[in-house]
Design a protein around this motif. Structure first.
Motif, PDB file in Angstrom:
ATOM      1  N   PRO A   1      -8.410  -1.740   1.842  1.00  0.00           N
ATOM      2  CA  PRO A   1      -7.788  -1.527   0.542  1.00  0.00           C
ATOM      3  C   PRO A   1      -7.482  -2.833  -0.172  1.00  0.00           C
ATOM      4  N   GLU A   2      -8.382  -3.267  -1.042  1.00  0.00           N
ATOM      5  CA  GLU A   2      -8.141  -4.420  -1.898  1.00  0.00           C
ATOM      6  C   GLU A   2      -7.689  -5.654  -1.116  1.00  0.00           C
ATOM      7  N   SER A   3      -8.465  -6.003  -0.112  1.00  0.00           N
ATOM      8  CA  SER A   3      -8.253  -7.237   0.664  1.00  0.00           C
ATOM      9  C   SER A   3      -6.992  -7.240   1.509  1.00  0.00           C
ATOM     10  N   LYS A   4      -6.454  -6.072   1.876  1.00  0.00           N
ATOM     11  CA  LYS A   4      -5.252  -6.053   2.702  1.00  0.00           C
ATOM     12  C   LYS A   4      -5.604  -6.452   4.128  1.00  0.00           C
TER      13      LYS A   4
ATOM     14  N   VAL B   1       0.830  -1.198   0.000  1.00  0.00           N
ATOM     15  CA  VAL B   1       0.000   0.000   0.000  1.00  0.00           C
ATOM     16  C   VAL B   1       0.870   1.256   0.000  1.00  0.00           C
ATOM     17  N   PHE B   2       1.921   1.244   0.836  1.00  0.00           N
ATOM     18  CA  PHE B   2       2.720   2.449   1.038  1.00  0.00           C
ATOM     19  C   PHE B   2       3.613   2.806  -0.149  1.00  0.00           C
ATOM     20  N   PHE B   3       4.400   1.854  -0.641  1.00  0.00           N
ATOM     21  CA  PHE B   3       5.416   2.194  -1.644  1.00  0.00           C
ATOM     22  C   PHE B   3       4.825   2.685  -2.965  1.00  0.00           C
ATOM     23  N   PRO B   4       3.757   2.088  -3.504  1.00  0.00           N
ATOM     24  CA  PRO B   4       3.160   2.679  -4.711  1.00  0.00           C
ATOM     25  C   PRO B   4       2.663   4.102  -4.468  1.00  0.00           C
TER      26      PRO B   4
END
Length: 255
Positions: A172-175, A140-143
């Protein structure tokens, strides 16, 4: 998976930035096995995304002394019969003439065999383990870090990453942002203000320095978080409470 020898959190973060860029393919166009003289260079500036989030999350300043320490780092490649340590970088370039005052630029030339090993062994999930982050936080963070405007504070960063939405049932998208046990500090922003989550309306007056009130609204297939960082807003689930199951809620933003 490569093993980073250093335990310095700031250095591990910077190396994770490089690993992510290699994993994403940022250097693929520069790599040509038939053209060995092509350098693989990673540029760092004192006002770039790496410097900004190094300061926000680790309270470290990207300067010459830190970059020089970064340049000397080694890794242990994934071999099982012997213990080996390989260097990562071949050359550090800095300084130079500037027409006008500007942030310092550092150029780190990394080895081709290191690049090749990373491309064949590293996954983005490995970055969570390297950084001590909850599962799937790196993806999630790096993008976001390399694709969105830089944030000026940890709170605004957490809000931009949607931490508040995760707590309220929009993931967020199944995280599955999870850890096996309660951390002593937030694994993301390193604040000590990690609170236990209370669900519903407690019959006692809770100490808001120890507890975060979740409310009474829960979602089928989406258990409430177990812990909450008061500083950046990260919600963390206990891994055993997820039972390895994906969340059933499908939205990732509030309607």
């Amino acid at each position: 998976m490569l093993y980073l020898v250093t335990e310095n959190k700031g250095i591990r973060f910077l190396l994770s930035c490089l690993l992510f860029k290699i994993w994403r393919g940022d250097f693929d166009k520069d790599f040509d096995e038939s053209f060995e003289s092509t350098p693989l260079d990673w540029e760092l500036t004192e006002d770039g995304p790496e410097a900004r989030y190094l300061k926000l999350l680790y309270k470290r300043t990207l300067d010459f002394h830190l970059v020089k320490s970064l340049f000397t780092q080694t890794v242990k490649p994934p071999v099982c019969d012997v213990i080996m340590e390989d260097t990562i970088f071949e050359r550090l370039v800095y300084g130079g003439f500037h027409l006008r005052p500007s942030p310092a630029l550092y150029e780190l030339i990394f080895r081709k065999d290191f690049y090749d090993c990373v491309r064949h062994t590293i996954t983005i999930e490995d970055l969570d383990e390297i950084l001590g982050w909850p599962k799937d936080l790196a993806s999630v963070f790096f993008p976001f870090m390399y694709g969105e405007p830089l944030k000026k504070s940890v709170k605004s960063l957490g809000k931009a990453l949607g931490f508040e939405d995760w707590e309220e049932g929009f993931r967020p998208e199944s995280k599955q942002i999870s850890l096996p046990k309660k951390p002593r500090e937030c694994p993301f922003c390193h604040s000590k203000q990690v609170l236990d989550v209370l669900v519903g309306f407690p019959a006692f007056r809770p100490d808001l320095k120890k507890y975060h009130l979740y409310g009474c609204c829960t979602f089928d297939g989406y258990p409430p978080p177990d812990w909450y960082c008061k500083y950046c807003g990260l919600s963390i689930w206990k891994t055993s409470n997820l039972n390895g199951k994906d969340f059933e809620v499908s939205a990732n933003k509030k309607p």
